[in-house]
Design an enzyme around this catalytic site. Sequence first.
Site, PDB file in Angstrom:
ATOM      1  N   ARG A   1       2.169  14.010   7.105  1.00  0.00           N
ATOM      2  CA  ARG A   1       3.188  14.415   8.213  1.00  0.00           C
ATOM      3  C   ARG A   1       4.509  14.525   7.808  1.00  0.00           C
ATOM      4  O   ARG A   1       5.245  15.327   8.687  1.00  0.00           O
ATOM      5  CB  ARG A   1       3.029  13.436   9.348  1.00  0.00           C
ATOM      6  CG  ARG A   1       1.906  13.501  10.210  1.00  0.00           C
ATOM      7  CD  ARG A   1       1.646  12.595  11.101  1.00  0.00           C
ATOM      8  NE  ARG A   1       1.046  11.284  10.539  1.00  0.00           N
ATOM      9  CZ  ARG A   1       0.973  10.057  11.045  1.00  0.00           C
ATOM     10  NH1 ARG A   1       1.280  10.029  12.361  1.00  0.00           N
ATOM     11  NH2 ARG A   1       0.431   9.057  10.471  1.00  0.00           N
TER      12      ARG A   1
ATOM     13  N   LEU B   1       0.801  -1.366   0.045  1.00  0.00           N
ATOM     14  CA  LEU B   1      -0.067  -0.038  -0.051  1.00  0.00           C
ATOM     15  C   LEU B   1       1.012   1.354   0.010  1.00  0.00           C
ATOM     16  O   LEU B   1       1.672   1.318   0.729  1.00  0.00           O
ATOM     17  CB  LEU B   1      -0.850   0.147   1.286  1.00  0.00           C
ATOM     18  CG  LEU B   1      -1.669  -1.217   1.576  1.00  0.00           C
ATOM     19  CD1 LEU B   1      -2.763  -1.054   2.501  1.00  0.00           C
ATOM     20  CD2 LEU B   1      -2.481  -1.584   0.081  1.00  0.00           C
TER      21      LEU B   1
ATOM     22  N   GLN C   1      -5.167   3.847  -6.930  1.00  0.00           N
ATOM     23  CA  GLN C   1      -6.247   4.005  -5.980  1.00  0.00           C
ATOM     24  C   GLN C   1      -6.609   5.579  -6.110  1.00  0.00           C
ATOM     25  O   GLN C   1      -5.742   6.328  -5.421  1.00  0.00           O
ATOM     26  CB  GLN C   1      -5.967   3.650  -4.572  1.00  0.00           C
ATOM     27  CG  GLN C   1      -7.075   3.717  -3.633  1.00  0.00           C
ATOM     28  CD  GLN C   1      -6.875   3.715  -2.146  1.00  0.00           C
ATOM     29  OE1 GLN C   1      -5.454   4.033  -1.827  1.00  0.00           O
ATOM     30  NE2 GLN C   1      -7.660   3.478  -1.257  1.00  0.00           N
TER      31      GLN C   1
ATOM     32  N   ASP D   1       5.479   2.075   3.728  1.00  0.00           N
ATOM     33  CA  ASP D   1       6.479   2.938   4.612  1.00  0.00           C
ATOM     34  C   ASP D   1       6.928   2.230   5.643  1.00  0.00           C
ATOM     35  O   ASP D   1       7.250   2.741   6.759  1.00  0.00           O
ATOM     36  CB  ASP D   1       5.396   4.239   4.953  1.00  0.00           C
ATOM     37  CG  ASP D   1       4.565   3.496   5.858  1.00  0.00           C
ATOM     38  OD1 ASP D   1       4.153   2.270   6.101  1.00  0.00           O
ATOM     39  OD2 ASP D   1       3.636   4.414   6.517  1.00  0.00           O
TER      40      ASP D   1
END
Length: 457
Positions: free
Chosen positions: A16, A9, A75, A105
């Site tokens: 942030r 994903l 997406q 990540d």
Amino acid sequence: MEKVAAVILAAGKGTRMKSGVVKVLHPAAGRPMIAWPVDAARAAGADPIVLVVGHQANAVMNTFRGAGDIRCAMQEEQLGTGHAVACARDALAGFRGTVLILCGDTPLLRGETLQELIAFHRGQGADLTVLTALMDNPHGYGRVVRDESGRVLRIVEQKDASPEEQAVREVNSGIYCMESDFLFANIDSIGSDNAQQEFYLTDLLAIAVAQGRVCLARATNDTDEIMGVNDRAQLAAASRILRQRINQGLMADGVTLVDPDHTYIDYGASIGPDTVIQPNCSIDGATVIGANCEIDAGSSITGCSIGNDCHIKAGSVLEDSQLHNGVSIGPMAHLRPGTVLHDHVKIGNFVETKKVVMGTGSKASHLTYLGDAEIGSEVNIGCGTITCNYDGVRKHRTVIGDGVFVGSDVQLVAPVTVGSNALIAAGTTVTSDVPSDALAIARVPQVNKEGWRLRKK
Ligand code: UD1
Ligand code: CA
């Protein structure tokens, strides 16, 4: 053997990070963060690997251009992790087997951990296995809710958790193994009735439990590995751990790092045994360094290939250059791209080179600029020599033959050729070609005016 695919994903922006660059493309130890989990998935045998992309999708996809095992799924709107995985359905059409689900990540995740997770998942005949970890401070993570007998019931997000649930220290890593049949039969039944109005992938656990499927949680005790990078402080922390791993690997292979905590070697560098690296050096860009070299403090080496027995003295900067064996550089020299130095070349302090080839044994020991030049072997370049390669519009070449002696403070106004074994006298500005074996001298003859100072008084 049943097949493994991966879904990673990576559609989120990474708010942030406060960056113009999408989070998963921020570099960690010399490569985009997402390249690390992609490698971990590869090491676990996943093929294909589907990247769910959204923000800066083209940039993310370009990172893996030409990689045959990578597919991308778009997406458009980030409606949640469950929705993101649903977007991978078409890219996995026809695939049946185990699907690893990862996040882009988590750069510290290792392939071995995924292999163990898959082996456990299959060994237990599970439909869904989530990797979890016990955290002293679980804040922000989804919590794993188990019944009295320890069986997994569901995962609850921080924002939806009751005070008792928030007290749970076992957290969801966001890393899962799921059987494709179970996954794609149920991914569309996830709803968004929760605090964030998002489609939570984690809802699949409660769905699996309700269907009487085998739904397991496997805890890892390495909490580093599952660390998600959300901001720059976490990026620095993760990068530091990646570099520690790189340094440990190099030391295991016989490289001396005098102070590994202050040595910055990126992914892809290769360094031979008995090379000694002093503190505060950075080495990146797939640099190759041979055996028995000394790299002194504060040097920065990027994209170079360096042979054996070379000595890079303190504070030197080397970029996209090629050094053969026994070459000595610096202190405080600057090799710019396209520098090629053959065996035993010596480049001394405050020398800058660019697009220069120097033959075996040639030296430029002090305060010199050499650009766009082809220099033979056993050439001495005197202190303060300058190749004047730029006429304000174009660059021109300087060619210097073997055995030439260039005295101090010489300017070579390019294009110009100096024949082999010629001698250029100190202070000469060379504006036309010099034949082999000749002396070139161009100086204003010296005049001594006797008693001149006395008359001025
Ligand atoms: C998620 C988990 C949480 C877990 C944590 C581990 C859910 C609902 N929660 O929370 O239980 O503890 O990860 O780090 O899954 N992404 C998309 N599209 C989306 C949403 C997210 O691609 O629509 C990507 C993000 O870019 C990111 C990853 O999915 O790489 C995780 O999303 P994020 O929003 O950070 O989830 P968390 O809130 O951390
Ligand atoms: Ca996250």
